[in-house]
Write a protein that holds these residues in place. Sequence first.
Motif, mmCIF file in Angstrom:
data_model
loop_
_atom_site.group_PDB
_atom_site.id
_atom_site.type_symbol
_atom_site.label_atom_id
_atom_site.label_comp_id
_atom_site.label_asym_id
_atom_site.label_seq_id
_atom_site.Cartn_x
_atom_site.Cartn_y
_atom_site.Cartn_z
ATOM 1 N N LYS A 51 0.838 -1.203 0.000
ATOM 2 C CA LYS A 51 0.000 0.000 0.000
ATOM 3 C C LYS A 51 0.871 1.250 0.000
ATOM 4 C CE LYS A 51 -4.107 1.967 0.612
ATOM 5 N NZ LYS A 51 -5.236 1.762 -0.299
ATOM 6 N N GLU A 54 2.182 2.106 -3.366
ATOM 7 C CA GLU A 54 1.223 2.693 -4.299
ATOM 8 C C GLU A 54 1.174 4.203 -4.171
ATOM 9 O OE1 GLU A 54 -2.566 0.868 -3.798
ATOM 10 O OE2 GLU A 54 -1.816 -1.106 -4.366
ATOM 11 N N ARG A 325 -0.140 -0.785 -8.781
ATOM 12 C CA ARG A 325 -0.139 -1.914 -7.864
ATOM 13 C C ARG A 325 1.261 -2.500 -7.809
ATOM 14 N NH1 ARG A 325 -0.824 -5.243 -3.863
ATOM 15 N NH2 ARG A 325 -1.824 -7.263 -4.207
ATOM 16 N N PRO C 140 -8.219 -2.800 3.175
ATOM 17 C CA PRO C 140 -7.228 -1.731 3.092
ATOM 18 C C PRO C 140 -6.533 -1.593 1.746
ATOM 19 C CG PRO C 140 -6.481 -3.503 4.521
ATOM 20 C CD PRO C 140 -7.880 -3.793 4.187
ATOM 21 N N MET C 141 -6.511 -2.626 0.922
ATOM 22 C CA MET C 141 -5.788 -2.453 -0.335
ATOM 23 C C MET C 141 -6.661 -1.848 -1.425
ATOM 24 S SD MET C 141 -2.633 -3.077 -0.151
ATOM 25 C CE MET C 141 -2.001 -3.400 -1.771
ATOM 26 N N ARG C 142 -7.921 -1.653 -1.158
ATOM 27 C CA ARG C 142 -8.754 -0.963 -2.146
ATOM 28 C C ARG C 142 -8.329 0.500 -2.231
ATOM 29 N NH1 ARG C 142 -14.969 -3.062 -1.614
ATOM 30 N NH2 ARG C 142 -14.534 -5.243 -2.065
ATOM 31 N N TRP C 145 -9.826 3.099 0.156
ATOM 32 C CA TRP C 145 -9.596 2.961 1.594
ATOM 33 C C TRP C 145 -8.555 3.975 2.029
ATOM 34 C CZ3 TRP C 145 -5.792 1.845 5.176
ATOM 35 C CH2 TRP C 145 -6.253 1.458 6.441
#
Lengths: 367, 354, 156, 214
Positions: A51, A54, A325, C140-142, C145
């Motif tokens: 995350k 990203e 990603r 959470p990886m969307r 989010w």
Amino acid sequence: MGKLKTEEFVVNMGPVHPATHGVCRLMLTMDGEKVVKIEPVIGYLHRAIEKVCENRTYPQCIPMMDRFEYVTSMSTNQVFSQACERLAEIEVPERAEYLRVIMLELNRIASHLIFYGTTAMDMGALTPFLYGLRERELIIDLFEMTCGQRLTYNYIRIGGVSKDIPKEFIPKCREALDIIEGKLVDYEGLLNENPIWLIRTKGIGHLPAELATSFGVSGPVLRASGVDYDIRRDDPYSIYDRFDWKVAVCQNGDCYDRYLLRLEEIRQSISIVRQALDGLPEGNIKAKVSPKFKPPVGEVYSRIENSRGEMGVYIQSDGTTKPLRVKCRGGSYNQLQALPYFGTGGLVADLVAIFATLDVILPEVDR
Amino acid sequence: MSDNLGNLELIHVFYWLKELLLSTGLGEPYVTIVSYVVLGAVTFGVLALLALFLVWWERKIAAHIQQRFGPMRTGWHGWYQTIMDAVKLLQKEDVRVDKRDKFVFFWAPVVCFVAAFLAYVVMPFGNQLIVADLSIGILYVLAVTTFTVISLLMAGWGSNNKYALLGGMRSAAQVVSYEVPMVAAILTVIVYVGSLSMVDIVEAQSGLFINWFIFKLPFGPIAFIVYIIAATAEANRVPFDIPEAEQELVAGFNIEYSGMKFAMFFLAEFVNMFTVSAIAVTLFFGGWNGVFLPSWVWFLGKTFLVVLLLMMFRWTYPRLRVDQLMEFAWKFLVPLAFANLILGSIMKYLGWYW
Amino acid sequence: MTKEELRSYIDSTFGSQLKALDTGRHDPMYEIEPQNLVKTCQALCDDEKVKFNFLCNISAVDTTEKFEVVYSIASLPNKLRLDFKFSLPYENAEIDSVQEVWSGANWHEREIWELYGINIRNHDNLTRFLLPDDWDQGFPMRKDWDAPDFIRLPEK
Amino acid sequence: MGVFKNLKELIKGMGITGKHLGRHAITIQYPEEKWTMPEGSRGVVVLLSDKKTGELNCTGCGLCEKACPTGAIDLDAPRGEDKKRVLKKFVVDNALCCFCGLCEESCNFCAIKMDTRYEMSVLDKKELIWDMGKLQEMGKDVDYVDTRKKKKPKVAKKPVVKPTEDAKPEAAAVNPGDAKPAAEAAPDKEPEAPKSPDKPAEGDDKKTESGGEN
């Protein structure tokens, strides 16, 4: 007399336990000393690196990737840079490729030296740990001399490497390789034929090749099970196809083979580094890459052979400076996953030996 | 042999003290009581200091094997490091598990500590330097050293912790198994001496080092090897430290102990190590026999060499697994020890020795 | 087998199931139908000529309009690499588990379920493992989010 | 004879550890002795000043702030009346810094550097936030090779390299005025530069000694 009534009980091995190499929790169902069932519980080290990546530009992701697998940070740098280079089709200069190979292999040696130490330590021999780290220090000093850091290098960049090696690097590197090669004799003398070591590792934790492949187990653990597969040779990246070296393969797939195989890999890596040092050309160390690196739209899964198996990064780019990603795949993830299927049946001491020889490190699992 | 340096013998100090006591006009029974109390206190103090020294020494040996420094901050090469550690442990909070077995939990370290010191009642530190020369000396030693296992079991049970319980159980199984070859090895010596008294055993080896039982007995080296292996197991040291196997059971039986209770276990471990080494010296290396130097110096010197051997074991070898440990004891050591004992007895009967 | 040969072999043998895409770099990339997932995987794994018996990675992608699930597979005996993917709608995303083909898919799928909220059919152990057991703050990886306590980078 | 072979191996192992017993320690006693960090080792972030004028080299272009992956750098340099940036604030939060060295690489004006110092432990986390004065103080005596002279023409022909909207041309607009004194200062640096390779050499000798003994 009737049969004695016994009961299975659950023991939490971890998250803080000397033998789990980090914060992994193994929920063991035990029948006396015998391990009946293993249930790995992970996530204690989850830092959401994917995350975070990203929200970073591509060059900024590399320091993040250092933390993804900090024992061999060079390979995390390499796998990410390689993915970006494949996305944007960047040609890496010759000298940079050689430097990368030197660093990657040195890092592999360093990682295997840690493996040697920690595995011995998990079996109760504390001295080999210090010996392993002592020689690792020589390599870490070389890295610090080159890129300025001892653990999180941020050295291999998109399109090349960040700095050229200093003048004294090559002689010192050769000297370090000679020392390590000499010390390997000591290492083997301490453990290889030691009867206690042999009974602790031989025939323990047999991992069949079928099971290993189906669980995606890779790297030294897979090769110790008799599957002759090494990404450096079979899906060549960088310039590994130019060197003359052998893929070490063992047949039994037990703890002892995994240990022997890694010692052999140290030898092979030393040979690769020597060849790379001999053939190191002059020239540019970095291709021209804009600081605002923008790969075209596309996706790539790039993978390299890390000291813990296949390390891969999947990147999908939407044409902006930040990746859409980033997915990191570490070898330990799959090895830990396979553990419940072949680690049971032994005593708790066997489980420690198996866990140690899988060489799992938790940042790679949890990310 | 040591007559020329006789006045360096420590025993004279005690004789002098006794004279002093008698001169005060106390009756004979009171003098005996007082002198035994003094002896007990002195032995205890010396052993506590020895244990502290051994902890420091072990750390130093480990450090130098591993090319480190070890403790360096407190004094010359950190010589009072363990004293400071003990002081620190004294000050620490005594953390107690909520669901412990109160009685057992409390007494386990005490039993361990006391049992460790009991063996020194019959330990011949030097010529005449012995608290009490019991006629069943070695038997007494074997009996009281086994107390340790009860304390470890108590600790394992009382902690109400699975790791601790496993550690306690392992220790019980281990000590029971290793007691057998150990006794067989000791019997080999006793068959030759014909006495259980420690003093008799030492005096049977007087003279040159050729008279030491390790050289004198037909299978002396084998008996010694069996004994030292069993002794390592008895003292819970690597490669037989499975009761507290750090990488498997975290700390085994003493996982829930903290502060001074932990320190008692810790010191007892080192006292135990010294005990088994001292017995090894008494049985196989001629005890306090030696030339030129006072007898107690010889005794301590030899004991420290055996301790060094145990330390080298610890810092070199991996740990055995619990079932392999039993297998090794019952399938290899016990037959070897008994074969040795029987052969030795036959040879003794036939007079085939010097 | 080179990459070109692999491409033509896949086209000739699995042409109905795998459609070539041009977004893939370095390794061939294909698109499949989500409902044929297990069947296609089994075919790829069993085919003697390619024998993709090794699952490298499964990765879900949130493109803000749809989900994509990307499978990276390799063949150990034949030394081949291949990627394929499919798209899923944002609502009620659901895929089949490929555990029976590659057992190693277990944790990868669990992770997708946990972090993206894509449901996995026929999965034997769908429980949280990266996030805390009592996590209730979404997936959470969307992309949508957001965490309030993130340290923000300065806007460029 | 398995037993004798095993015994031999056990004794061999003891021999190896025993061999090490008499050797010198390879560790150092840390606070008393310190390792000589090699040149280019990445420690704390400092701001470099011009050796002659004593002023900061920083032009406030903000490239380092953009390059930082953790957001540890916070800088504020509003444009003054003459369209020149004036550095108002330069704060580094060392608690966030991940020592990646990207700021140093992004800088075109030799203004920011990762020094070899690494000791920065404090009792309060807030003390790790270093402001401009502290950073300047830390960087006062740091040796560096001035590359600003070389950078200048490179910036001028920047548009040829890549058509992307680079941050550099923007910085170049600010550059000319500031870069001049630096260019004069550059020759001064030359005699100092050869000194720096000597520094790690000491450490190297030490290392080889201990390495050789292993």
